[in-house]
Design an enzyme around this catalytic site. Structure first.
Site, PDB file in Angstrom:
ATOM      1  CB  THR A   1      -2.715  -1.928  19.440  1.00 12.41           C
ATOM      2  OG1 THR A   1      -3.675  -1.377  20.339  1.00 12.41           O
ATOM      3  CG2 THR A   1      -3.438  -3.104  18.867  1.00 12.41           C
TER       4      THR A   1
ATOM      5  CB  CYS B   1      26.480  12.091  -2.908  1.00 14.87           C
ATOM      6  SG  CYS B   1      28.313  12.275  -2.548  1.00 14.87           S
TER       7      CYS B   1
ATOM      8  CG  HIS C   1      12.786  -5.079   6.398  1.00 15.87           C
ATOM      9  ND1 HIS C   1      13.579  -4.514   5.630  1.00 15.87           N
ATOM     10  CD2 HIS C   1      13.102  -4.466   7.595  1.00 15.87           C
ATOM     11  CE1 HIS C   1      14.297  -3.718   6.054  1.00 15.87           C
ATOM     12  NE2 HIS C   1      14.328  -3.905   7.440  1.00 15.87           N
TER      13      HIS C   1
ATOM     14  CG  ASN D   1      24.159  -2.243   7.514  1.00 18.73           C
ATOM     15  OD1 ASN D   1      24.955  -2.064   8.493  1.00 18.73           O
ATOM     16  ND2 ASN D   1      23.640  -1.102   7.183  1.00 18.73           N
TER      17      ASN D   1
ATOM     18  CB  THR E   1      15.238   1.289  13.474  1.00 21.97           C
ATOM     19  OG1 THR E   1      16.129   1.350  12.532  1.00 21.97           O
ATOM     20  CG2 THR E   1      15.304   2.437  14.100  1.00 21.97           C
TER      21      THR E   1
END
Lengths: 390, 78
Positions: free
Chosen positions: A242, A329, A206, A156, A76
Site C-alpha cells: 500500500t 566506534c 528526508h 554523504n 536505501t
C-alpha cells in the site's frame, strides 16, 4: 557563552519543514483511503491523484520524459531495488559483472555483496584523495560482460560531487546500465536523467526538509528490472504494498517549496564555519574536495590533528552541538570510515574526521557558538594527548 | 563518601564507552541524583571530568589511583 542547541547533522537528515508537516496532517485526515484506480471508489481515486501530483514534481526535477518514477521507503530501498532488481531480472544473461565505487553508501555496497551469492562478480572502482572517481580505473574494469555500474552523485560523508556525464559515456559505450545514488545531492545539484544519460536514479525525501521513510527510484524504459518486494501491482508493478500517501505527498510538498536561496545560505554558513575553524585552530585538515564548488553546499568534513573524532563528537554533544564522525566506534565496529580509507587516508585521520552540515535553520550565531566550543574541546583533548606538542 | 543512587560500572571499558555510559546515566537520572562512576581507562577519567562542567554537574568526589578511578557527582537541573 549561553548554551544553544545547534544541529549540524543535516547531511544525515534534515528537520521537516513546518509547511510539509501542515500539508501532511491534512492528507492524513482527508486522504486516508488506499490509493486505487479510476474504477474504484472516489476516496481511493483522490488518494491516487495525490500520489501522481507528487510523482509529477519528481519527474520535473529529474528531467524525465520516459520510464517510471517508483516511490519507495527511501534511498536505501531505492538502491536495493536498483541493484537487486536489475540483478535478478538478468540472472540468465551473459553480463555478470557489477561495478561500484569504493565510497558508495552501505545500501549499495551490501546489495552488491548480496548479489555475489547469485554468481555476480563485483568490482570496486577507486577514487582519488578528494573522493573523485578514477575514470581510468573504471575504463580498465568495464567490459562487455558488465551489467550495471553504480556511482553516487554526491558522497554523504565528504560531499564530493561526481561528473556524472563523463561516467555515463563510458558506461553506455559498453552497453551497461548506469545507476546513480543521488540521495545526498537531490535538489542541491541539478540532475537530469535525459541529458546525463542515467538509467536508474535513487533519491530521498528526508535530506530536503521532507519526511523520513519515503524516496523514489527512477527506472528508465529500457532497463530490465523486477520487483524485490512482492505484493500487489502498485508502482508500475515494481513495488508491492500500500502506498504511503501522506509521506509521498509530503515528499512532493518538500520538492515544491525547496528554495535555492536556502542553498546559498547554507553554503555561506559552511564557508564561514570553515574559515573561522582554520583561523582559530591549528592542525585542521580538510577532507574532500578543496574546490568547494565540487562538493555539496552543506558539507564540511575536517580532521583535527592529535584528536579522535568520537571524543570531539561526545564533548560537543555535552555543549548542545550535534555533529558526527567518520569513526565507526559508536557502532562498536571499531572501524574507520570506508570512504576516508578509500580516499587513501590513514586510520588516524579517518578516526579524527568530523562532519559539520548546516541547514536553512542555522545562523551565524550557531557557527560562532560551534567554533568557540570546537576550539575549547580540541584544545583540552590535545592536552590529554601524549603525541601533541604546541 | 556520600550515598549514591546510581552506579555506573566501567571497570573493563575503554574510551569512549565510560563517557557514553556516563552520559546515558545522566540522561536517565533525575536532577539532584547522585551518580558514581568507576573505571580503569585513564583517558576516560579525564574526559568525563572535562564533560561534567558543560553538563553543569557538581563533582562531589574524584579519585584516581593507577588501577582504578571513581567519580561521584550530582546531576544538575535541566
Amino acid at each position: 557563552m549561553e548554551k544553544r542547541e545547534v544541529y549540524l547533522d543535516n547531511n544525515s537528515s534534515t528537520r521537516v519543514d513546518d509547511r510539509v508537516i501542515t500539508h501532511m496532517n491534512k492528507i492524513f485526515s482527508e486522504l486516508y483511503a488506499i490509493a486505487s484506480s479510476q474504477f474504484s471508489h472516489t476516496p481511493g481515486i483522490l488518494a491516487k491523484e495525490e500520489i501522481e501530483k507528487a510523482r509529477d514534481k519528481v519527474i520535473k526535477k529529474i528531467g524525465q520524459d520516459r520510464g517510471h518514477v517508483v516511490f519507495t521507503s527511501g534511498a536505501t530501498e531505492s538502491n536495493n531495488l536498483a541493484l537487486k532488481g536489475v540483478g535478478f531480472a538478468n540472472l540468465d544473461g551473459k553480463r555478470k559483472k557489477i561495478l561500484i565505487s569504493k565510497i558508495e553508501h552501505f545500501s549499495v555496497l551490501h546489495s552488491a555483496n548480496f548479489l555475489k551469492r547469485f554468481g555476480f562478480q563485483i568490482d570496486y572502482i577507486n577514487v582519488d584523495g578528494e573522493g573523485f572517481l578514477d575514470i581510468d580505473h573504471l575504463s580498465s574494469l568495464i567490459d562487455d560482460n558488465t551489467l550495471l555500474v553504480s556511482v553516487m552523485h554526491a558522497n554523504n560523508e565528504v560531499g564530493t560531487v561526481q561528473n556524472i556525464k563523463d561516467i555515463s559515456e563510458i558506461v553506455h559505450k559498453y552497453g551497461a546500465y548506469f545507476h546513480v545514488d543521488a540521495a545526498s545531492s537531490f535538489l542541491q545539484i541539478p540532475i537530469n536523467v535525459k541529458t546525463q544519460d542515467i538509467d536508474l536514479l535513487s533519491i530521498s525525501s528526508h535530506k530536503i526538509y521532507g519526511p523520513k521513510g519515503v524516496g523514489a527510484l527512477y527506472v528508465g524504459d529500457e532497463v530490465k528490472i523486477e520487483k524485490i518486494i512482492d505484493g500487489g501491482y502498485q508502482e508500475y508493478n515494481l513495488r508491492g504494498g500500500t502506498e504511503n500517501v501522506p509521506s509521498i505527498s509530503g515528499f512532493g510538498k518538500a520538492i515544491e517549496i525547496y528554495d535555492r536561496e536556502d542553498l546559498i545560505k547554507t553554503r555561506n554558513l559552511r564557508d564561514y564555519l570553515y574559515k573561522r575553524l582554520t583561523e582559530e585552530i591549528d592542525g585542521v585538515l580538510l577532507n574532500g574536495p578543496s574546490d568547494f564548488e565540487k562538493r555539496i553546499s552543506n558539507n564540511l568534513n575536517v580532521s583535527f590533528e592529535y584528536v579522535e573524532g568520537e571524543s570531539v563528537v561526545l564533548h560537543l554533544d555535552t555543549r548542545g552541538i550535534a555533529v558526527i564522525t567518520g569513526s565507526a566506534c559508536f557502532s562498536r565496529s571499531l572501524e574507520a570510515s570506508h570512504v576516508l580509507l578509500a580516499m587513501g587516508f590513514s586510520h588516524e585521520r579517518a578516526h579524527g574526521s568530523i562532519r559539520f552540515s548546516p541547514s536553512k535553520y542555522n545562523n551565524v550565531e550557531d557557527m560562532d557558538y560551534t567554533v568557540f566550543h570546537v576550539r575549547e574541546v580540541v584544545d583540552k583533548l590535545r592536552e590529554l594527548s601524549p603525541l601533541y606538542t604546541k | 563518601m556520600r550515598d549514591y543512587l546510581i552506579f555506573v560500572d566501567c571497570s573493563s571499558d575503554k574510551c569512549p564507552l565510560p563517557f557514553v555510559k556516563t552520559r546515558n546515566a545522566i540522561l536517565n537520572a533525575d536532577p539532584g541524583n547522585i551518580i558514581k562512576v568507576v573505571g580503569s581507562d585513564v583517558r576516560s577519567y579525564h574526559e568525563i571530568l572535562m564533560a561534567l562542567k558543560p553538563w553543569n554537574a557538581e563533582v562531589i568526589e574524584a579519585t584516581d589511583t593507577k588501577e582504578r578511578w571513581e567519580i561521584v557527582f550530582r546531576v544538575a537541573k535541566r
